[in-house]
Design a protein around this motif. Structure first.
Motif, mmCIF file in Angstrom:
data_model
loop_
_atom_site.group_PDB
_atom_site.id
_atom_site.type_symbol
_atom_site.label_atom_id
_atom_site.label_comp_id
_atom_site.label_asym_id
_atom_site.label_seq_id
_atom_site.Cartn_x
_atom_site.Cartn_y
_atom_site.Cartn_z
ATOM 1 N N HIS A 105 13.099 -29.002 -24.558
ATOM 2 C CA HIS A 105 14.241 -29.159 -25.467
ATOM 3 C C HIS A 105 15.186 -27.972 -25.360
ATOM 4 C CE1 HIS A 105 11.368 -31.688 -28.099
ATOM 5 N NE2 HIS A 105 12.225 -32.519 -27.543
ATOM 6 N N ILE A 106 14.613 -26.783 -25.423
ATOM 7 C CA ILE A 106 15.425 -25.568 -25.412
ATOM 8 C C ILE A 106 16.157 -25.405 -24.085
ATOM 9 C CG2 ILE A 106 15.324 -23.045 -25.528
ATOM 10 C CD1 ILE A 106 12.936 -23.418 -27.478
ATOM 11 N N GLN A 107 15.480 -25.676 -22.984
ATOM 12 C CA GLN A 107 16.118 -25.559 -21.671
ATOM 13 C C GLN A 107 17.273 -26.540 -21.529
ATOM 14 O OE1 GLN A 107 12.552 -26.085 -19.400
ATOM 15 N NE2 GLN A 107 12.193 -23.883 -19.153
ATOM 16 N N THR A 108 17.101 -27.757 -22.052
ATOM 17 C CA THR A 108 18.189 -28.743 -22.025
ATOM 18 C C THR A 108 19.398 -28.235 -22.794
ATOM 19 O OG1 THR A 108 16.669 -30.606 -21.809
ATOM 20 C CG2 THR A 108 18.849 -31.084 -22.709
ATOM 21 N N VAL A 109 19.135 -27.670 -23.971
ATOM 22 C CA VAL A 109 20.223 -27.134 -24.794
ATOM 23 C C VAL A 109 20.924 -25.978 -24.084
ATOM 24 C CG1 VAL A 109 20.720 -25.883 -26.935
ATOM 25 C CG2 VAL A 109 19.228 -27.891 -26.972
ATOM 26 N N LEU A 110 20.162 -25.078 -23.501
ATOM 27 C CA LEU A 110 20.757 -23.938 -22.811
ATOM 28 C C LEU A 110 21.628 -24.378 -21.638
ATOM 29 C CD1 LEU A 110 17.714 -21.479 -22.764
ATOM 30 C CD2 LEU A 110 19.807 -21.227 -24.090
ATOM 31 N N GLU A 111 21.140 -25.351 -20.865
ATOM 32 C CA GLU A 111 21.914 -25.836 -19.719
ATOM 33 C C GLU A 111 23.254 -26.418 -20.166
ATOM 34 O OE1 GLU A 111 19.381 -28.592 -17.732
ATOM 35 O OE2 GLU A 111 17.954 -27.049 -17.066
ATOM 36 N N GLN A 112 23.215 -27.257 -21.198
ATOM 37 C CA GLN A 112 24.455 -27.880 -21.661
ATOM 38 C C GLN A 112 25.386 -26.853 -22.294
ATOM 39 O OE1 GLN A 112 24.092 -31.591 -23.826
ATOM 40 N NE2 GLN A 112 22.177 -32.100 -22.799
ATOM 41 N N TYR A 113 24.818 -25.897 -23.001
ATOM 42 C CA TYR A 113 25.633 -24.861 -23.632
ATOM 43 C C TYR A 113 26.386 -24.053 -22.580
ATOM 44 C CZ TYR A 113 26.745 -20.367 -25.758
ATOM 45 O OH TYR A 113 27.393 -19.217 -26.158
ATOM 46 N N PHE A 114 25.681 -23.550 -21.573
ATOM 47 C CA PHE A 114 26.333 -22.707 -20.580
ATOM 48 C C PHE A 114 27.312 -23.504 -19.719
ATOM 49 C CE2 PHE A 114 22.634 -19.859 -21.411
ATOM 50 C CZ PHE A 114 23.372 -18.732 -21.777
ATOM 51 N N GLU A 115 27.035 -24.778 -19.485
ATOM 52 C CA GLU A 115 27.978 -25.623 -18.753
ATOM 53 C C GLU A 115 29.260 -25.856 -19.539
ATOM 54 O OE1 GLU A 115 25.945 -29.221 -17.803
ATOM 55 O OE2 GLU A 115 24.677 -28.299 -16.262
ATOM 56 N N SER A 116 29.161 -25.866 -20.874
ATOM 57 C CA SER A 116 30.326 -26.188 -21.711
ATOM 58 C C SER A 116 31.364 -25.069 -21.734
ATOM 59 C CB SER A 116 29.871 -26.476 -23.148
ATOM 60 O OG SER A 116 29.533 -25.271 -23.833
ATOM 61 N N GLY A 117 30.926 -23.833 -21.603
ATOM 62 C CA GLY A 117 31.849 -22.711 -21.700
ATOM 63 C C GLY A 117 32.289 -22.398 -23.121
ATOM 64 N N LEU A 118 31.716 -23.094 -24.114
ATOM 65 C CA LEU A 118 32.081 -22.857 -25.508
ATOM 66 C C LEU A 118 31.273 -21.694 -26.082
ATOM 67 C CD1 LEU A 118 32.371 -26.539 -26.802
ATOM 68 C CD2 LEU A 118 34.194 -25.021 -25.987
ATOM 69 N N SER A 119 31.712 -21.220 -27.233
ATOM 70 C CA SER A 119 31.086 -20.041 -27.826
ATOM 71 C C SER A 119 29.793 -20.362 -28.560
ATOM 72 C CB SER A 119 32.055 -19.360 -28.805
ATOM 73 O OG SER A 119 33.242 -18.977 -28.146
ATOM 74 N N ALA A 120 29.725 -21.540 -29.179
ATOM 75 C CA ALA A 120 28.596 -21.869 -30.052
ATOM 76 C C ALA A 120 28.062 -23.256 -29.745
ATOM 77 C CB ALA A 120 29.011 -21.770 -31.519
ATOM 78 N N CYS A 121 26.913 -23.544 -30.296
ATOM 79 C CA CYS A 121 26.266 -24.831 -30.055
ATOM 80 C C CYS A 121 25.389 -25.171 -31.245
ATOM 81 C CB CYS A 121 25.421 -24.730 -28.783
ATOM 82 S SG CYS A 121 24.347 -26.142 -28.481
ATOM 83 N N SER A 122 25.426 -26.428 -31.661
ATOM 84 C CA SER A 122 24.487 -26.922 -32.669
ATOM 85 C C SER A 122 23.752 -28.122 -32.086
ATOM 86 C CB SER A 122 25.211 -27.317 -33.964
ATOM 87 O OG SER A 122 26.141 -28.354 -33.710
ATOM 88 N N VAL A 123 22.529 -28.338 -32.558
ATOM 89 C CA VAL A 123 21.683 -29.392 -32.002
ATOM 90 C C VAL A 123 21.316 -30.374 -33.111
ATOM 91 C CG1 VAL A 123 19.562 -29.917 -30.741
ATOM 92 C CG2 VAL A 123 20.791 -27.774 -30.299
ATOM 93 N N TRP A 124 21.424 -31.656 -32.785
ATOM 94 C CA TRP A 124 21.199 -32.742 -33.730
ATOM 95 C C TRP A 124 20.235 -33.739 -33.102
ATOM 96 C CZ3 TRP A 124 24.306 -32.505 -38.207
ATOM 97 C CH2 TRP A 124 25.287 -31.507 -38.160
ATOM 98 N N THR A 125 19.630 -34.577 -33.938
ATOM 99 C CA THR A 125 18.810 -35.654 -33.413
ATOM 100 C C THR A 125 18.997 -36.889 -34.275
ATOM 101 O OG1 THR A 125 16.606 -36.249 -32.603
ATOM 102 C CG2 THR A 125 16.716 -35.120 -34.725
ATOM 103 N N ASN A 126 18.512 -38.024 -33.770
ATOM 104 C CA ASN A 126 18.600 -39.250 -34.553
ATOM 105 C C ASN A 126 17.724 -39.118 -35.786
ATOM 106 O OD1 ASN A 126 16.320 -39.217 -32.987
ATOM 107 N ND2 ASN A 126 16.643 -41.203 -32.046
ATOM 108 N N ASN A 127 18.024 -39.914 -36.804
ATOM 109 C CA ASN A 127 17.425 -39.631 -38.113
ATOM 110 C C ASN A 127 16.418 -40.673 -38.562
ATOM 111 O OD1 ASN A 127 19.133 -41.724 -38.586
ATOM 112 N ND2 ASN A 127 20.166 -40.826 -40.357
ATOM 113 N N GLN A 128 15.720 -41.287 -37.600
ATOM 114 C CA GLN A 128 14.729 -42.276 -37.981
ATOM 115 C C GLN A 128 13.431 -42.077 -37.199
ATOM 116 O OE1 GLN A 128 16.091 -46.292 -37.689
ATOM 117 N NE2 GLN A 128 17.703 -46.038 -39.192
ATOM 118 N N ILE A 129 12.319 -42.294 -37.872
ATOM 119 C CA ILE A 129 11.017 -42.369 -37.218
ATOM 120 C C ILE A 129 10.368 -43.668 -37.662
ATOM 121 C CG2 ILE A 129 8.724 -41.353 -37.062
ATOM 122 C CD1 ILE A 129 9.958 -38.642 -37.387
#
Length: 199
Positions: A105-129
């Protein structure tokens, strides 16, 4: 890159002592998070406070880096930790009560964050189990797509007092919805961990 694991709060809703040390399958919650961020190649630092002395002792005995902040609140403690550690670049912040977090999960977030070039990042998920709505939180920045904040973010330390342009990442893993605030959350987390080990 630092991963600041936030573990300095009172945990009044759970009423089982310090939340970071609450056990799921006889393992303290904080260990799931420390393991995930370490396997993802980050340097974990647990942010504790005078409210969490046993978590501080746990870090000492397990050779986990920690920093004691004033316990004034999540944002205030985060700012204090960033300033005292002299963090100027990106830093990952994560809650200590996420048993469903993984290095992947963390590696996926880091890859997308650094590819985006943006300053910040928040992570969300679907809300049902299994069709059960855990949270009907809606984020206006996501144009009101239903989702639940995971408690995993990236910010730049040198911009901590400024508004940072943010990437919103949605991970399709409802297990990330589960943070521990009640005994029922513990039971759900234990069931999901058993399921994930079998699959």
């Amino acid at each position: 890159m630092y991963a600041l694991i936030m573990a300095g709060g009172k945990a009044t809703r759970l009423a089982m002592g310090e939340k970071a040390l609450t056990r799921v399958h006889d393992e303290p919650l904080i260990s799931f998070v420390v393991t995930a961020v370490t396997k993802a190649g980050l340097d974990p630092v647990v942010v504790v406070s005078p409210l969490t002395p046993y978590t501080t002792n746990y870090c000492r005995t397990h050779a986990i880096d920690w920093i004691c902040t004033d316990g004034a609140g999540y944002i205030e403690d985060l700012r204090q930790a960033v300033e005292e550690l002299s963090i100027t670049g990106p830093v990952l912040t994560i809650c200590a009560d996420l048993p469903g977090i993984s290095a992947e999960h963390i590696q996926t977030v880091l890859e997308q964050y650094f590819e985006s070039g943006l300053s910040a990042c928040s992570v969300w998920t679907n809300n049902q189990i299994d069709g059960h709505v855990l949270n009907n939180y809606r984020n206006e920045l996501l144009e009101k797509i239903p989702g639940t904040p995971v408690g995993l973010n990236i910010i730049r330390g040198d911009m901590i007092d400024k508004e940072q342009e943010e990437l919103q990442i949605v991970l399709d893993d409802p297990f990330l919805t589960v943070n521990i605030n009640t005994r029922e959350d513990i039971e759900l987390a234990e069931k999901l961990l058993c399921f994930s080990k079998k699959s």
